[in-house]
Design a protein around this motif. Structure first.
Motif, PDB file in Angstrom:
ATOM      1  N   ASP A 143      85.343  50.281  59.986  1.00 41.31           N
ATOM      2  CA  ASP A 143      84.134  50.721  60.677  1.00 41.31           C
ATOM      3  C   ASP A 143      84.102  50.088  62.069  1.00 41.31           C
ATOM      4  O   ASP A 143      84.223  48.861  62.201  1.00 41.31           O
ATOM      5  CB  ASP A 143      82.909  50.273  59.865  1.00 41.31           C
ATOM      6  CG  ASP A 143      81.606  50.827  60.416  1.00 41.31           C
ATOM      7  OD1 ASP A 143      81.571  51.232  61.596  1.00 41.31           O
ATOM      8  OD2 ASP A 143      80.613  50.854  59.674  1.00 41.31           O
ATOM      9  N   ASP A 145      81.746  49.287  63.881  1.00 39.08           N
ATOM     10  CA  ASP A 145      80.697  48.284  64.024  1.00 39.08           C
ATOM     11  C   ASP A 145      81.218  46.883  63.752  1.00 39.08           C
ATOM     12  O   ASP A 145      80.623  45.892  64.211  1.00 39.08           O
ATOM     13  CB  ASP A 145      79.539  48.579  63.065  1.00 39.08           C
ATOM     14  CG  ASP A 145      78.700  49.767  63.521  1.00 39.08           C
ATOM     15  OD1 ASP A 145      79.010  50.320  64.590  1.00 39.08           O
ATOM     16  OD2 ASP A 145      77.755  50.138  62.805  1.00 39.08           O
ATOM     17  N   LEU A 146      82.294  46.759  62.985  1.00 38.04           N
ATOM     18  CA  LEU A 146      82.833  45.444  62.648  1.00 38.04           C
ATOM     19  C   LEU A 146      83.634  44.831  63.787  1.00 38.04           C
ATOM     20  O   LEU A 146      83.885  43.615  63.776  1.00 38.04           O
ATOM     21  CB  LEU A 146      83.716  45.535  61.393  1.00 38.04           C
ATOM     22  CG  LEU A 146      83.055  46.067  60.127  1.00 38.04           C
ATOM     23  CD1 LEU A 146      84.035  46.034  58.958  1.00 38.04           C
ATOM     24  CD2 LEU A 146      81.793  45.286  59.788  1.00 38.04           C
ATOM     25  N   ARG A 177      84.371  41.508  62.022  1.00 36.45           N
ATOM     26  CA  ARG A 177      83.482  40.863  61.052  1.00 36.45           C
ATOM     27  C   ARG A 177      83.979  41.184  59.641  1.00 36.45           C
ATOM     28  O   ARG A 177      84.511  42.258  59.397  1.00 36.45           O
ATOM     29  CB  ARG A 177      82.059  41.408  61.173  1.00 36.45           C
ATOM     30  CG  ARG A 177      81.307  41.067  62.434  1.00 36.45           C
ATOM     31  CD  ARG A 177      79.932  41.715  62.377  1.00 36.45           C
ATOM     32  NE  ARG A 177      79.179  41.530  63.591  1.00 36.45           N
ATOM     33  CZ  ARG A 177      78.318  40.540  63.816  1.00 36.45           C
ATOM     34  NH1 ARG A 177      78.122  39.643  62.856  1.00 36.45           N
ATOM     35  NH2 ARG A 177      77.674  40.440  64.949  1.00 36.45           N
ATOM     36  N   GLU A 179      81.926  41.530  57.152  1.00 40.83           N
ATOM     37  CA  GLU A 179      80.918  42.407  56.567  1.00 40.83           C
ATOM     38  C   GLU A 179      79.985  42.867  57.672  1.00 40.83           C
ATOM     39  O   GLU A 179      79.820  42.185  58.693  1.00 40.83           O
ATOM     40  CB  GLU A 179      80.125  41.666  55.474  1.00 40.83           C
ATOM     41  CG  GLU A 179      79.219  42.547  54.632  1.00 40.83           C
ATOM     42  CD  GLU A 179      79.992  43.660  53.952  1.00 40.83           C
ATOM     43  OE1 GLU A 179      79.802  44.821  54.360  1.00 40.83           O
ATOM     44  OE2 GLU A 179      80.782  43.365  53.037  1.00 40.83           O
ATOM     45  N   HIS A 180      79.389  44.034  57.502  1.00 42.59           N
ATOM     46  CA  HIS A 180      78.476  44.582  58.511  1.00 42.59           C
ATOM     47  C   HIS A 180      77.284  43.649  58.688  1.00 42.59           C
ATOM     48  O   HIS A 180      76.754  43.092  57.721  1.00 42.59           O
ATOM     49  CB  HIS A 180      78.003  45.974  58.084  1.00 42.59           C
ATOM     50  CG  HIS A 180      77.435  46.775  59.210  1.00 42.59           C
ATOM     51  ND1 HIS A 180      76.174  46.548  59.727  1.00 42.59           N
ATOM     52  CD2 HIS A 180      77.956  47.801  59.919  1.00 42.59           C
ATOM     53  CE1 HIS A 180      75.941  47.407  60.702  1.00 42.59           C
ATOM     54  NE2 HIS A 180      77.007  48.179  60.840  1.00 42.59           N
ATOM     55  N   GLU A 181      76.853  43.474  59.933  1.00 44.23           N
ATOM     56  CA  GLU A 181      75.766  42.532  60.221  1.00 44.23           C
ATOM     57  C   GLU A 181      74.441  42.951  59.585  1.00 44.23           C
ATOM     58  O   GLU A 181      73.550  42.116  59.392  1.00 44.23           O
ATOM     59  CB  GLU A 181      75.584  42.385  61.735  1.00 44.23           C
ATOM     60  CG  GLU A 181      75.270  43.668  62.463  1.00 44.23           C
ATOM     61  CD  GLU A 181      75.167  43.460  63.960  1.00 44.23           C
ATOM     62  OE1 GLU A 181      74.732  42.365  64.380  1.00 44.23           O
ATOM     63  OE2 GLU A 181      75.513  44.389  64.708  1.00 44.23           O
ATOM     64  N   SER A 183      74.303  44.504  56.569  1.00 43.52           N
ATOM     65  CA  SER A 183      74.580  44.776  55.164  1.00 43.52           C
ATOM     66  C   SER A 183      73.531  44.106  54.276  1.00 43.52           C
ATOM     67  O   SER A 183      73.026  43.009  54.571  1.00 43.52           O
ATOM     68  CB  SER A 183      75.973  44.271  54.797  1.00 43.52           C
ATOM     69  OG  SER A 183      76.207  44.390  53.416  1.00 43.52           O
ATOM     70  N   SER A 190      79.026  38.268  57.022  1.00 44.90           N
ATOM     71  CA  SER A 190      78.801  38.966  58.294  1.00 44.90           C
ATOM     72  C   SER A 190      78.882  38.028  59.489  1.00 44.90           C
ATOM     73  O   SER A 190      78.893  38.490  60.634  1.00 44.90           O
ATOM     74  CB  SER A 190      77.444  39.670  58.282  1.00 44.90           C
ATOM     75  OG  SER A 190      76.386  38.731  58.199  1.00 44.90           O
TER      76      SER A 190
END
Length: 496
Positions: A143, A145-146, A177, A179-181, A183, A190
């Protein structure tokens, strides 16, 4: 300096500075539109289907001249490479995917779709010893976003949007990252970043990153929907309002009109007579009334009448307005209005053919760019794995894989075919191009139907062997006769 343009003074900035602040809201809006707007969802799906399709595969073409080997050796090694890649890509256990949920076609389609919506297509190439099948190479589509700067630090000359750069401005590592911030689970993960080098010391790729680079110095991409987000959102709002108006007009089609004025109602309330009048109206409404010819006649209070609502919406010009907006959106997305709206009612053969040629040119440019910058690094890692497994054997004395990667990895990527507007005319045109040396059977098979010509020949050979005695396979007929032409001068057949 004119009155119309004098106040229009946009700033000039570095490409990463221009995109950094706008990327998150643009990406969020693009994702929302694709989830909730039919035209946006259809546009993304149709381009993904046209460029990538269900099976996006390479046809190896090693450059035998540059490698100093014979054409026959190059052909044999190319077949070994294609076979090895198919074994990896079509594994029914989905060993090519770290999550083991989809094969190569699904991974490739998801990456292209993500790149189209978010602006970045990212893939981490893992080496996994305990996976199913012989191959150790497997992928994770990441993703976008990571991808971010560790600890959310601001951009710097050597770190922009999670991409670590060297002194030349070339990416050397990517920071993801865990994990997504935002999540709902794995909150602690994250705030941990992993650094993945772009490639190992011997240049085996570890990260594939594709985005449309429009300016020098640009490190991250931007959604392809960005230029038409406003038009799409306004069209979506307009459509919803018109639909609501039509529904309300249908629901409130009739009403009962009373002769009582507001002043008369006020006087009745003051005199205490309004309650009695209301009860009388309700009692009257419960009466069955008269039936004439099987039709029930309503019984109304004295002076009441039934009126109809004069519905003025949807607007009479709504269809023309929507068509104009969709044409603008289609132009921004690089497709035709007919493809976006799925409206072929006003199309004839000539216009459909012209639109197909123009749109297909753009699709092919995106396919080649995506294959070169995203798929080829992955294929390089897979072929290295295949050589290590003994599935691909390079001839003695030839350069190694990483000594001449451009020559060994030369390939043509085959996706969905262009399709046919008029199958007979286009098949005849393909035959003429091949006869004049302007194209090849392999190119025509890939372009028109997305087929592998080598597979076609093998299947035709088997079909010929299976034909009953005395029955000729259609492929054995004279080529010109099948295509509706006669002789090398391409004269049409006689009336006889």
């Amino acid at each position: 300096m004119s009155q119309e343009l004098g106040a229009w003074m946009p700033h000039r900035e570095h490409p990463d500075s221009e995109l950094a602040a706008a990327r998150d809201p643009i990406t969020s809006r693009a994702r929302d539109l694709v989830r909730n707007n039919g035209f946006a969802a259809g546009a993304v799906q149709r381009e993904t289907d046209a460029v990538i399709g269900a099976q996006f595969r390479p046809a190896a073409k090693p450059d035998w001249r540059a490698l100093g080997i014979t054409r026959e050796e190059a052909s044999e090694i190319g077949e070994q490479m294609d076979t090895a890649f198919r074994l990896w890509a079509d594994d029914p256990l989905h060993g090519a995917d770290v999550t083991r949920t989809q094969g190569w076609g699904g991974l490739c389609g998801m990456a292209y779709r993500t790149g189209l919506i978010d602006g970045d297509a990212l893939c981490v190439i893992h080496w996994r010893e305990d996976g199913p099948g012989p191959f150790r190479t497997c992928l994770r589509i990441v993703d976008p976003d990571l991808l971010s700067n560790p600890q959310n630090r601001p951009d710097s000359p050597t770190m922009r949007g999670g991409v670590e750069l060297d002194g030349w401005g070339a990416p050397v590592a990517y920071h993801f990252r865990r994990e997504h911030e935002l999540s709902m689970f794995g909150w602690g993960q994250s705030h941990i970043w992993d650094r993945w080098e772009r490639e190992l010391p011997w240049f085996r790729p570890q990260v594939a990153h594709f985005f449309e680079r429009h300016r020098d110095g640009q490190t991250r991409g931007i959604s392809r929907l960005a230029p038409v987000l406003d038009a799409m959102k306004m069209q979506d709002k307009h459509s919803r309002v018109e639909l609501q108006a039509a529904v309300l007009g249908a629901i409130l089609g009739l009403f009962i009109s009373s002769p009582l004025s507001p002043e008369a109602v006020s006087d009745l309330i003051d005199d205490g007579k309004f309650t009695a009048l209301d009860e009388a109206r309700q009692a009257l409404g419960k009466e069955r009334g008269l039936i004439f010819g099987g039709v029930r006649l309503p019984v109304l209070a004295p002076g009441d009448s039934i009126e109809s609502v004069n519905v003025q919406r949807p607007a009479g010009q709504y269809q023309m307005f929507e068509t104009a907006v969709l044409r603008r959106i289609a132009t921004g997305l690089g497709m035709s209005y007919e493809q976006l709206a799925m409206d072929w009612s006003q199309v004839n053969y000539s216009s459909a053919r012209a639109a197909l040629v123009e749109i297909w040119r753009g699709f092919m440019a995106r396919r080649r760019e995506f294959a070169s910058r995203f798929c080829q690094p992955i294929r390089l890692a897979v072929i290295e794995d295949a050589i290590d497994l003994g599935l691909v054997r390079l001839p003695p004395g030839a350069p190694g894989l990483y000594e001449a990667p451009g020559a060994w990895m030369r390939a043509k990527w085959i996706g969905p075919g262009r399709g046919f507007v008029d199958p007979v005319k286009e098949a005849q045109a393909a035959a003429i191009r091949v006869a004049l040396g302007l194209s090849t059977m392999e190119d025509e098979a890939a372009e028109l139907s997305g087929a592998d010509y080598s597979d076609n020949l093998g299947q035709i050979e088997r079909e010929i062997e299976q034909m009953p005695a005395g029955v000729m396979h259609p492929a054995q007929e004279k080529f010109a006769t099948i295509m509706g032409v006669q002789g090398p001068d391409m004269r049409p057949p006689s009336e006889d």
